[in-house]
Design a protein around this motif. Structure first.
Motif, short mmCIF file in Angstrom:
data_model
loop_
_atom_site.label_atom_id
_atom_site.label_comp_id
_atom_site.label_asym_id
_atom_site.label_seq_id
_atom_site.Cartn_x
_atom_site.Cartn_y
_atom_site.Cartn_z
N GLY A 1 47.48 33.73 -111.27
CA GLY A 1 46.18 33.46 -111.49
C GLY A 1 45.78 33.49 -112.75
O GLY A 1 44.62 33.31 -113.23
N ASN A 2 46.53 34.11 -113.74
CA ASN A 2 46.32 33.99 -115.29
C ASN A 2 46.86 33.20 -115.85
O ASN A 2 46.44 32.71 -117.34
N LEU A 3 47.46 32.07 -115.48
CA LEU A 3 48.00 31.01 -116.16
C LEU A 3 46.69 30.12 -116.49
O LEU A 3 46.10 29.59 -115.50
N PRO A 4 46.57 29.77 -117.70
CA PRO A 4 45.41 29.24 -118.38
C PRO A 4 44.93 28.00 -117.97
O PRO A 4 43.96 27.45 -117.78
N LYS A 5 46.21 27.07 -117.66
CA LYS A 5 46.05 25.59 -117.49
C LYS A 5 46.46 25.21 -116.05
O LYS A 5 46.26 24.14 -115.68
N LEU A 6 46.90 26.10 -115.11
CA LEU A 6 47.45 25.79 -113.84
C LEU A 6 46.43 25.36 -112.82
O LEU A 6 45.30 26.28 -112.90
N PHE A 7 46.43 24.25 -112.39
CA PHE A 7 45.25 23.79 -111.42
C PHE A 7 45.82 23.28 -109.99
O PHE A 7 45.20 23.02 -109.32
N PHE A 8 47.21 23.12 -110.16
CA PHE A 8 47.73 22.58 -108.91
C PHE A 8 49.02 23.39 -108.32
O PHE A 8 49.87 23.44 -109.37
N VAL A 9 49.10 24.30 -107.31
CA VAL A 9 49.83 25.23 -107.01
C VAL A 9 50.29 24.88 -105.63
O VAL A 9 49.62 24.96 -104.56
N ASP A 10 51.83 24.74 -105.43
CA ASP A 10 52.13 24.42 -103.88
C ASP A 10 53.42 25.39 -103.98
O ASP A 10 54.46 25.28 -104.37
N LEU A 11 53.16 26.30 -102.86
CA LEU A 11 54.14 27.04 -102.50
C LEU A 11 54.39 27.12 -101.11
O LEU A 11 54.93 28.12 -100.20
N ALA A 12 54.13 26.03 -100.51
CA ALA A 12 54.24 26.03 -99.04
C ALA A 12 55.71 26.14 -98.59
O ALA A 12 56.62 25.70 -99.31
N LEU B 1 40.50 26.07 -112.43
CA LEU B 1 39.62 26.09 -111.05
C LEU B 1 38.45 26.51 -111.18
O LEU B 1 37.58 26.23 -110.30
N VAL B 2 38.30 27.38 -111.97
CA VAL B 2 36.94 28.05 -112.38
C VAL B 2 35.95 27.48 -113.11
O VAL B 2 34.71 27.30 -112.94
N VAL B 3 36.48 26.66 -114.24
CA VAL B 3 35.73 26.05 -115.12
C VAL B 3 35.85 24.79 -114.83
O VAL B 3 34.84 24.25 -114.24
N ASN B 4 36.96 23.85 -114.89
CA ASN B 4 36.82 22.59 -114.58
C ASN B 4 38.02 21.96 -114.57
O ASN B 4 38.85 21.76 -115.69
N ALA B 5 38.61 21.29 -113.45
CA ALA B 5 40.22 20.92 -113.21
C ALA B 5 39.89 19.30 -113.85
O ALA B 5 41.09 18.46 -114.08
N SER B 6 38.78 18.85 -114.08
CA SER B 6 38.85 17.53 -114.67
C SER B 6 38.90 17.51 -116.23
O SER B 6 39.07 16.25 -117.00
N SER B 7 38.96 18.69 -116.77
CA SER B 7 39.02 18.96 -118.16
C SER B 7 40.70 18.79 -118.62
O SER B 7 40.87 19.34 -119.75
N VAL B 8 41.60 18.30 -117.96
CA VAL B 8 42.85 18.49 -118.31
C VAL B 8 43.32 17.26 -119.25
O VAL B 8 44.46 17.39 -119.64
N GLY C 1 42.78 19.47 -107.92
CA GLY C 1 42.82 20.81 -107.93
C GLY C 1 43.23 21.23 -106.52
O GLY C 1 42.69 21.16 -105.68
N THR C 2 44.53 22.10 -106.44
CA THR C 2 45.12 22.05 -104.96
C THR C 2 45.53 23.50 -105.09
O THR C 2 46.54 24.04 -105.91
N ILE C 3 45.47 24.30 -103.75
CA ILE C 3 46.20 25.44 -103.65
C ILE C 3 46.88 25.22 -102.28
O ILE C 3 45.97 25.10 -101.40
N ASP C 4 48.26 25.15 -102.25
CA ASP C 4 49.00 25.09 -100.92
C ASP C 4 49.74 26.18 -100.36
O ASP C 4 50.79 26.55 -101.14
N LEU C 5 49.29 26.96 -99.68
CA LEU C 5 50.26 28.09 -99.16
C LEU C 5 50.40 28.08 -97.89
O LEU C 5 51.03 29.25 -97.29
N SER C 6 50.62 26.97 -97.22
CA SER C 6 50.88 26.96 -95.82
C SER C 6 52.23 27.39 -95.55
O SER C 6 53.31 27.08 -96.32
#
Length: 455
Positions: free
Chosen positions: A194-205, A223-230, A259-264
């Motif tokens: 959660g500390n990676l400053p630019k990470l906005f797409f995480v897939d650990l499914a 994802l707290v600030v804005n994922a569109s600012s990549v 912006g995606t978090i996939d932990l399924s």
């Protein structure tokens, strides 16, 4: 030169290597074959992009490619008979920013990652479906790891990798997209993710990850600030990701990724942290097929841009928060096979979903499920019964107090007359006096009435 998707067959002609001014070569999605070590790619000194995806080439990774000093992008993905290892000579490609070797018979992932980590230009690295069954490189394997400093996109999905999520990934400060799905990764989700400053797409499914969902993951800065600012970064070649033996195209520009978090499909347990509501720019959240318990937090309604939410196949209880009706962009929602109860909230998005999104919750009711809610009637019935019980409780006390009042009043008067002789005489004398007084008054009234009648 672009001959993608033309049903081409046979081997690469040797005369192709005489096109020394060739800048881009696209021969993907054909039926080409032959040993890739045969062509002498070193003659193509101006070649910047090579795309041979989805063919049937054989042999080992061609070392002659490493002589093409202008190469920026290499894609040899989905040539299932191609094999080999990453050689250190690849570092001679100083401009290489895109490398895709998906579904290739590669070996020695630790060596490959150690070599490629020294490439300062590499931004996109895709190894999905390769290095089958090897161990994830550990911290001890990755020496001198202040590298991969420009890596933005990393995919090691579908490799059946074993081990845990290594902490050397925490040094990838420019990483924006991480695919580690469909492996055999164990252990818990590290909080530093959660500390990676630019990470906005995480897939650990589709792993074997256990433990709780760390609150730190709910504070991903992007994802707290804005994922569109990549930014406007674009990949050198169109992206294809692979899942369940199917390929799907990803957007060419990084800014088009959601912006995606996939932990399924893991073994994550505990409750969904309320901090999830901080990820205001999250578009897709997949927590299905885990062991989550407790209530669905109201804070999910803070995710105003959420488009897909899957909480199915868990042990969630309680009611679906009515605040979720404010999720106006929600187009995919699934809470099936939990222990939810009560009325399904009413909104255009939720009621437009198929009933299968809510099935497996016997105590859940309301549209789009066929069973109607009886909550209001049940509550009314309970209230009536409660009032009846209260009245039943009050009735005996009424008779008790009435009886006590009668006893106190009766014996307070009669008892004193029986016990006190002087009071008894005075009481009866008083009654005689009252009787005489009434008799006299009545006699006078009768005489007056007779006189009036006689007159």
């Amino acid at each position: 030169m672009n001959f993608d998707s033309n049903n081409l067959e046979g081997k690469l002609p040797s005369s192709l290597m005489n096109c020394t001014n060739l800048v881009e070569l696209h021969l993907g999605f054909n039926n080409l074959e032959g040993d890739l070590t045969t062509p002498n790619f070193s003659k193509l000194s101006h070649l910047s992009k090579l795309d041979l995806v989805w063919n049937n080439f054989t042999g080992i990774l061609p070392i002659s490619l490493y002589s093409c000093k202008s190469l920026k992008a290499i894609r040899l993905s989905n040539n299932p008979y191609l094999e080999g290892q990453i050689q250190s000579e690849i570092l001679s490609l100083k401009s290489l920013s895109f490398l895709s070797l998906v579904s290739v018979r590669l070996t020695n992932i630790t060596g490959a990652m150690n070599i490629l980590s020294r490439s300062r230009s590499l931004c996109t690295l895709m190894f999905s479906g390769s290095f089958n069954g090897e161990a994830m490189p550990t911290d001890d394997d990755m020496v001198d790891f202040h590298r991969f400093q420009n890596l933005r996109f990393l995919s090691l999905a579908s490799c059946r990798l074993t081990g845990q999520i290594p902490s050397w990934l925490s040094n990838l400060k420019n990483l924006e997209v991480l695919f580690l799905g469909m492996n055999q990764i164990t252990g818990s989700i590290p909080s530093w993710l959660g500390n990676l400053p630019k990470l906005f797409f995480v897939d650990l499914a589709d792993n074997m990850i256990s433990g709780n969902l760390p609150k730190q993951l709910c504070r991903l800065p992007r994802l707290v600030v804005n994922a569109s600012s990549v930014g406007n970064y674009e990949f050198e070649l169109p992206l294809f990701n692979y899942a369940y033996e199917k390929a799907y195209v990803l957007p060419r520009g990084m800014s088009n990724l959601r912006g995606t978090i996939d932990l399924s499909a893991n073994n994550i347990n505990g409750s969904i942290p309320t901090e999830i509501g901080q990820l205001q720019f999250l578009r897709n959240l997949f927590l299905n097929d885990n062991n989550f318990s407790g209530n669905i937090p109201n804070q999910i309604s803070n995710l105003h841009l959420l488009e897909a939410l899957d909480l199915s196949m868990n042990h969630l209880s309680g009611k679906i928060p009515w605040s979720m009706t404010s999720l106006n962009f929600l187009s995919s929602f699934n809470v099936s096979y939990n222990n939810l109860q009560g009325t399904i909230p009413t909104s255009t998005q939720i009621q437009s979903l198929d009933a299968s999104a809510f099935e497996g919750n016997p105590k859940l009711c309301g549209a789009p499920l066929p069973n109607e809610c009886r909550e209001i009637d049940a509550n009314h019935k309970n209230k009536v019964n409660q009032d009846a019980d209260n009245k039943g409780d009050e009735l005996p006390w009424f008779y008790i107090f009435a009886t006590l009042g009668f006893i106190v009043g009766f014996w307070g008067v009669c008892g004193s007359l029986l016990l006190k002789k002087t009071w008894r005489y005075a009481y009866f004398q008083f009654l005689d006096n009252v009787q005489d007084s009434l008799y006299v008054k009545m006699a006078i009234c009768m005489r007056k009435m007779k006189r009036r009648i006689g007159d």
